[in-house]
Write a protein that holds these residues in place. Structure first.
Motif, PDB file in Angstrom:
ATOM      1  N   ALA A 146       1.126  -1.281  -0.357  1.00 57.88           N
ATOM      2  CA  ALA A 146       0.071  -0.081  -0.297  1.00 57.88           C
ATOM      3  C   ALA A 146       0.851   1.251   0.336  1.00 57.88           C
ATOM      4  CB  ALA A 146      -0.741  -0.411   1.347  1.00 57.88           C
ATOM      5  N   ARG A 147       2.854   0.987  -0.033  1.00 60.00           N
ATOM      6  CA  ARG A 147       3.026   2.111   0.088  1.00 60.00           C
ATOM      7  C   ARG A 147       3.521   2.679  -0.623  1.00 60.00           C
ATOM      8  NH1 ARG A 147       7.575  -0.329   3.272  1.00 60.00           N
ATOM      9  NH2 ARG A 147       6.245  -0.933   5.343  1.00 60.00           N
ATOM     10  N   TYR A 148       3.404   2.129  -2.248  1.00 57.78           N
ATOM     11  CA  TYR A 148       3.691   2.413  -3.439  1.00 57.78           C
ATOM     12  C   TYR A 148       3.014   2.934  -4.499  1.00 57.78           C
ATOM     13  CZ  TYR A 148       7.610   0.317  -1.616  1.00 57.78           C
ATOM     14  OH  TYR A 148       8.998  -0.366  -0.410  1.00 57.78           O
ATOM     15  N   ASP A 149       3.171   3.824  -5.337  1.00 58.03           N
ATOM     16  CA  ASP A 149       2.042   4.558  -6.404  1.00 58.03           C
ATOM     17  C   ASP A 149       1.772   3.011  -7.097  1.00 58.03           C
ATOM     18  OD1 ASP A 149       2.885   6.894  -5.438  1.00 58.03           O
ATOM     19  OD2 ASP A 149       3.878   7.662  -6.678  1.00 58.03           O
ATOM     20  N   GLN A 150       2.720   2.093  -7.519  1.00 57.80           N
ATOM     21  CA  GLN A 150       2.425   1.423  -8.250  1.00 57.80           C
ATOM     22  C   GLN A 150       2.789   0.323  -7.683  1.00 57.80           C
ATOM     23  OE1 GLN A 150       1.153   1.013 -11.061  1.00 57.80           O
ATOM     24  NE2 GLN A 150       0.398   3.161 -12.052  1.00 57.80           N
ATOM     25  N   VAL A 151       2.126  -1.224  -8.078  1.00 58.69           N
ATOM     26  CA  VAL A 151       3.190  -2.645  -7.820  1.00 58.69           C
ATOM     27  C   VAL A 151       3.023  -3.136  -9.609  1.00 58.69           C
ATOM     28  CG1 VAL A 151       2.566  -4.042  -6.304  1.00 58.69           C
ATOM     29  CG2 VAL A 151       2.173  -2.382  -5.607  1.00 58.69           C
ATOM     30  N   VAL A 152       3.764  -3.812  -9.873  1.00 64.38           N
ATOM     31  CA  VAL A 152       4.678  -4.616 -10.656  1.00 64.38           C
ATOM     32  C   VAL A 152       4.458  -5.679 -10.265  1.00 64.38           C
ATOM     33  CG1 VAL A 152       5.804  -4.159 -13.097  1.00 64.38           C
ATOM     34  CG2 VAL A 152       5.584  -2.137 -11.820  1.00 64.38           C
ATOM     35  N   CYS A 153       3.840  -6.966 -10.977  1.00 63.26           N
ATOM     36  CA  CYS A 153       4.030  -7.866 -10.217  1.00 63.26           C
ATOM     37  C   CYS A 153       4.379  -9.029 -12.283  1.00 63.26           C
ATOM     38  CB  CYS A 153       2.698  -8.297  -9.921  1.00 63.26           C
ATOM     39  SG  CYS A 153       3.272 -10.525  -9.734  1.00 63.26           S
ATOM     40  N   PRO A 154       5.990  -8.880 -12.422  1.00 61.95           N
ATOM     41  CA  PRO A 154       6.599  -9.899 -13.660  1.00 61.95           C
ATOM     42  C   PRO A 154       6.133 -11.738 -12.898  1.00 61.95           C
ATOM     43  CG  PRO A 154       8.074  -8.994 -12.711  1.00 61.95           C
ATOM     44  CD  PRO A 154       7.172  -8.754 -12.018  1.00 61.95           C
ATOM     45  N   GLU A 155       5.641 -12.719 -14.325  1.00 67.37           N
ATOM     46  CA  GLU A 155       4.680 -13.690 -13.670  1.00 67.37           C
ATOM     47  C   GLU A 155       5.185 -14.604 -14.745  1.00 67.37           C
ATOM     48  OE1 GLU A 155       1.885 -14.899 -11.006  1.00 67.37           O
ATOM     49  OE2 GLU A 155       1.844 -12.889 -11.393  1.00 67.37           O
ATOM     50  N   MET A 156       5.295 -16.025 -14.872  1.00 68.39           N
ATOM     51  CA  MET A 156       5.280 -16.808 -15.821  1.00 68.39           C
ATOM     52  C   MET A 156       4.322 -17.131 -15.789  1.00 68.39           C
ATOM     53  SD  MET A 156      10.312 -17.932 -16.278  1.00 68.39           S
ATOM     54  CE  MET A 156       9.191 -18.958 -14.484  1.00 68.39           C
ATOM     55  N   ASN A 157       3.377 -16.793 -16.057  1.00 67.09           N
ATOM     56  CA  ASN A 157       1.281 -17.345 -16.350  1.00 67.09           C
ATOM     57  C   ASN A 157       1.218 -16.369 -16.550  1.00 67.09           C
ATOM     58  OD1 ASN A 157       0.706 -15.542 -13.602  1.00 67.09           O
ATOM     59  ND2 ASN A 157       2.308 -17.658 -12.151  1.00 67.09           N
TER      60      ASN A 157
END
Lengths: 367, 669
Positions: free
Chosen positions: B597-608
């Motif tokens: 919640a502290r971040y403006d953006q959360v990026v989640c890279p996944e091999m799916n």
């Protein structure tokens, strides 16, 4: 663990050490009580089979004869699958697992292979063992893990309310086969012998003496024993074995198997088993053949062909059904061989975790 | 990568460094050869499945590890054991990245490509950047082999490879020449060409050679003629490098600084198997593995089968279901039950995992993930079983899920999975993947007595009274108030006989119960037990060296390396990014929601196609930016960095940051 003198040789190795932690936990519990009565094996659970079910008779027979084996009840484990018969463990004051459909032989294999000090039993039915669990059954039999399998065969699916099973006769009219079933049934004894089972027997639920005798031999056998128990489902397949139970027709169609005795049966010993021209067996009238032609039952034959030929004498309609022990041969059991490999490995190379983790090609970085 | 050093490394940050210092040395025969010092190299060996590329790569890795470089590997091979010789489907390759500093990935693209035939060239050339060194076995570029893969003319001769530094070497015939007196036939002698090639590369990169010679002696101790031939070919390759004019330069990559200690190189499957052995030793329980062969998990079965002296029982079952069934049966008897498989096997084991949830017995389920669905891509990597692991069962059947982040970390993950299984009496799913399983890295060998203490206490006495007040009863479902774990009473223990099974249990007694309130209570209790594991999980580590990041990148499992390398590039360009990497996927760490919640953006890279992103969105109501790829290969750091840069720049912070491309200066990680 304290070595327990068994009344009978159960073919169980004298296991002095299972594993440190397990061993210590069990030893902390004190000496074993091996003198039991039938009531010691009952639980506080209400038995919930239908009134009149053949399973009651089998439960009583098992509870009555088990104490004579001299095994402490905490050393017995009953593993079952799914179906009416598979409720069995709840009614036995031993350790037990009511598992999932068809998988009891697999679960029991892991238990028996890792705990050769236990007496492990599988209770299963015709649907559980021969349909959904067919694969586990045949592989358990070929491996010869030390466990005893009781296959309650009522030739119907009872718990799902009356569909035909893999042992139902062709043409069986049930809820799922209103015009009659099409599949050819398994003969469980033939199937087990085809998997090279080292012990195969068959008994009738209502025949306390015969059932007890086969069960005792099965329990004493080292390796996998399979006992097919004909069991009446009085709700969905009542009278399935009446031909064999009826005092008039039963003796006509039942071939009692007694090791070392000639295979003569029927009222007045009128029928017998002789060899046919193709290496198999056939039924003959005793007064039509020479006494030397009558087959003397030999359950200890290495070659399973003879026992298989015996199992093929009966047909779907149960005429000429051999009852008793078909085959009982001695082979090393899987759990014992597995334990031997572990011992040999430990003798050759002591377990050294640091050496394992370090391996042959490590290097050191100095400060 | 080595340990948890996440400091910025010049090369992985993408910043060009002037490390190349040439020196000259005189080789035998008066030939002047120069030695160039490099900080890192990515080599890819490619050939036919029968050419021994995996073995060659493995040996080069061992030499490199013992030399002291940091390294990371990417084996890539087809599912077919031997596709038709010389065809594209039969190409097998092995990529190795080694450096004089801490690295995190096997490299986005090779600097050096060695191809043993035209098919290997065709399949791999696309990955070799212009100017890269290309070594080809010219003997195999015959008209027939060229035709097999559709080359109209020989690319080694027609100028089509001009943008690369091509070195055409008759590797096969030089090998057979070297073995002319070995007594081996031509075909047999040719099989040593991989060792000739290894010898050449060993010279080129100043690798130590004693280890490979010892290895060959060991490997072929029953076939001394073959051992001698391979060693001769290996030496001939080395000597060829030293004397030929074809290679005027050799390269030196200095050892990487590593924390003092003992090291070895280790693959993920090997580390996982060792972790299981160690878990057995540290818990005092005999290990029982029930498994059915399946790619890419079989090596764990093979490895554990070697360690019977540790009391490890391995059972090759008739199918996946029997494998887990036997393991659960062994757990009932007091063993550490383990089953190892890949995604298709997990699907088959689902019902038994449910039984383990219901009977509340410890069980370790290892899923070495591969490309799916169905048979999918057996030899390629993917992380698409996360939701299957979490939810792939009937009923409310919560199971803890954990994932290692590097090959060496598979060891620690196995111990942690065992800790959870034994403490909470539950099945635990460990999600490795094909990249971790077959990839290798240097591994700091742990001190055995510093490994976690996993000893358990079995029930030895009655623990309560029956509903009618009868004292001295054993209640198999009376729970530990802290962990909610039930007692583990072993068959053989007098007075504690009890029955368990798949039917719903009454609280405390474990008797069959169809009572509505009891089922509601038990369902919630089972969930609460798993949720409660979060209390035993350390606080989430956030890697944000600048401390001012407004964008966080979150990953799990084997993407740790590529994500970490991408973060280094981002930071080297003057931007800030925070990296969060999850080991525990269920339960998630208790502090995770607050952190994200502290971040403006959360990026989640996944091999799916966004499985963790789906969970994070559902659980924390955060608008996670999902970046996905399912190519059967790990992410490339440069691509991930570009994704992160876009997100960071679009949030409007870090105005002083330089363009990523300029900063990276074309370097690959």
């Amino acid at each position: 663990m304290t070595a327990t003198p068994h009344v009978h040789d159960l073919g169980m190795p004298d296991v002095t050490t299972v594993s440190g932690a397990i061993d210590a936990s069990i030893a902390a519990n004190g000496p074993k009580q091996t003198e039991l009565k039938a009531k010691d094996l009952k639980t506080d659970q209400e038995v919930r089979w239908c009134p009149g079910c053949g399973d009651y008779v089998i439960l009583n027979a098992v509870q009555s004869f088990l104490p004579s084996l001299g095994i402490a009840r905490e050393d017995m484990v009953i593993v079952s699958g799914i179906g009416c018969s598979s409720r069995f463990p709840y009614y036995m004051n031993t350790y037990g697992m009511h598992s999932i459909h068809g998988r009891a032989p697999a679960i029991a294999t892991g238990l028996a292979a890792s705990r050769p000090d236990l007496s492990v039993w599988v209770v299963t039915g015709d649907g559980d063992a021969l349909s959904i669990g067919g694969n586990h059954l045949i592989h358990t039999l070929r491996r010869n893990v030390n466990l005893t399998i009781l296959l309650f065969n009522n030739r119907i699916y009872g718990l799902t309310k009356g569909q035909y099973s893999p042992t139902s006769e062709v043409g069986k009219v049930t809820k799922s086969t209103p015009m009659g079933s099409l599949d050819h049934p398994f003969n469980p004894v033939s199937l087990a012998l085809g998997a090279d089972a080292t012990f195969v027997g068959r008994a009738m639920d209502s025949d306390r003496k015969g059932l007890t005798d086969v069960l005792r031999q099965a329990a004493e056998h080292q390796g996998t024993s399979l006992v097919e128990i004909y069991q009446n489902c009085n709700i969905f397949n009542d009278g399935a074995f009446e031909l064999l139970k009826d005092p008039t027709t039963g003796p006509m169609w039942t071939i009692p198997l007694v090791h070392g005795e000639p295979l003569v049966f029927g009222p007045g010993g009128a029928s017998c088993v002789v060899r046919d021209d193709f290496g198999g067996l056939r039924i003959a009238e005793t007064n039509q053949v020479d006494a030397s032609q009558i087959v003397v039952h030999d359950a200890h034959r290495e070659d399973p062909s003879y026992a298989f030929a015996l199992s093929r004498l009966s047909s779907q309609d149960l005429r000429y059904t051999p009852m008793g022990v078909f085959r009982k041969v001695s082979k090393p059991s899987y759990d014992r061989m597995m334990a031997d490999q572990l011992e040999d490995a430990a003798a050759q190379e002591p377990a050294d975790l640091d050496a394992l983790l370090t391996g042959a090609d490590s290097w050191t970085v100095s400060a | 990568m080595t340990g948890t050093n996440t400091g910025i490394s010049p090369a992985e940050s993408g910043v060009a460094t002037d490390m190349d210092r040439a020196a000259h040395s005189s080789a035998p025969g008066g030939l002047v050869k120069s030695v160039v010092e490099l900080d890192r190299v990515v080599i890819r060996l490619a050939g036919d499945s029968g050419d021994g590329m995996q073995l060659t790569g493995g040996r080069f890795t061992s030499e490199t590890a013992s030399f002291g470089n940091d390294l990371s590997t990417l084996p890539n091979f087809p599912a077919e054991i031997r596709a038709p010789t010389g065809t594209l489907p039969g190409v097998s390759s092995f990529q190795l990245h080694f450096a004089d500093h801490d690295i995190m990935t096997p490299g986005d693209a090779p600097d050096v490509l060695v191809v043993m035939n035209p098919a290997a060239l065709k399949a791999n050339l696309v990955d070799l950047p212009g100017g890269g060194l290309l070594i080809a076995d010219s003997d195999e570029f015959t008209p027939r082999n060229l035709a097999k893969v559709g080359y109209a003319s020989n690319p080694l001769e027609d100028g089509s490879l001009d943008k690369w530094q091509l070195v055409s070497v008759p590797l096969t015939s030089m090998t057979t020449d070297a073995l002319a007196d070995s007594g081996l036939g031509k075909k047999e002698a040719e099989r040593s060409k991989n060792m000739f090639t290894l010898g050449l590369l060993s010279w080129m990169y100043h690798r130590p050679t004693e280890g490979t010679i010892r290895f060959l002696e060991r490997q072929f101790r029953r076939k001394p003629q073959i051992a001698a031939a391979n060693i001769a070919a290996f030496r001939a390759g080395f000597n060829y490098g030293e004397t030929t004019e074809a290679f005027a330069v050799s390269y030196e990559v200095k050892p990487a600084p590593m924390a003092p200690g003992r090291y070895r190189h280790i693959s993920g499957n090997q580390a996982l198997a060792y972790g299981i052995v160690a878990a057995g030793q540290r818990s005092g329980l005999p290990v029982f593995l029930g498994a059915y062969p399946i790619t890419p998990a079989s090596d764990i079965l093979h490895e554990l089968s070697k360690h019977k002296s540790f009391g490890v029982r391995t059972f090759q079952a008739e199918d996946e279901i029997a494998g887990i069934g036997a393991a659960l049966g062994a757990s009932f008897g007091g063993a550490l039950g383990v089953t190892t498989t890949s995604g298709p096997g997990v699907a088959l084991k689902a019902e038994t995992i449910g039984l383990a949830v219901m009977t509340e017995l410890p069980l370790l389920i290892v899923d070495v993930q591969r490309g799916g669905p169905s048979t999918g891509l057996p030899t390629k990597t993917e992380q698409s079983d996360l939701l299957q692991a979490l939810f792939g069962r009937n009923g409310e059947a919560p199971v803890p899920v954990i994932a290692p982040r590097s090959p060496g970390d598979c060891f620690d993950a196995a111990l942690e999975a065992t800790r959870i299984a034994l403490t909470y009496r539950t099945p635990v799913i460990l999600l490795s993947d094909g990249y971790l399983a077959n990839g290798a890295e240097p591994w700091s060998i742990p001190a055995v007595d510093e490994l976690p203490d996993l000893r358990v206490e079995f029930a030895t006495a009655p623990n309560g009274s029956a509903e009618d007040g009868t004292e001295g009863q054993f209640l198999p479902y009376l729970r530990d108030p802290e962990t909610l774990a039930r007692p583990w009473a072993l068959p053989g223990t007098a007075g504690l006989q009890h029955r368990i099974g798949g039917l719903e249990k009454a609280d405390r007694t474990g008797n069959i119960s169809y009572d509505p309130a009891n089922h509601d209570f038990m369902t919630r209790t089972r969930q609460a037990k798993i949720d409660g594991i979060a209390a035993s999980i350390p606080a989430t580590e956030v890697d944000d060296p600048d401390g001012d990041a407004t964008v966080a990148v979150i990953g799990w499992g084997s993407t740790y390396g590529p994500i970490g390398a991408a973060c280094r590039r981002i930071r080297a360009s003057g931007r800030s990014v925070a990296q969060v990497h999850l080991r525990h996927l269920n339960p998630l760490p208790a502090d995770l929601g607050d952190i994200l919640a502290r971040y403006d953006q959360v990026v989640c890279p996944e091999m799916n196609l966004g499985q963790l992103a789906l969970l994070l969105r559902a659980k924390y109501l955060i608008d996670v930016h999902s970046h996905t790829q399912v190519r059967g290969l790990p992410f490339r750091a440069a691509e991930l960095a570009a994704v992160l840069q876009d997100v960071i720049d679009s949030t409007g912070t870090t105005p002083t940051a330089a363009p990523l491309e300029a900063a990276s200066n074309g370097a690959v990680l």
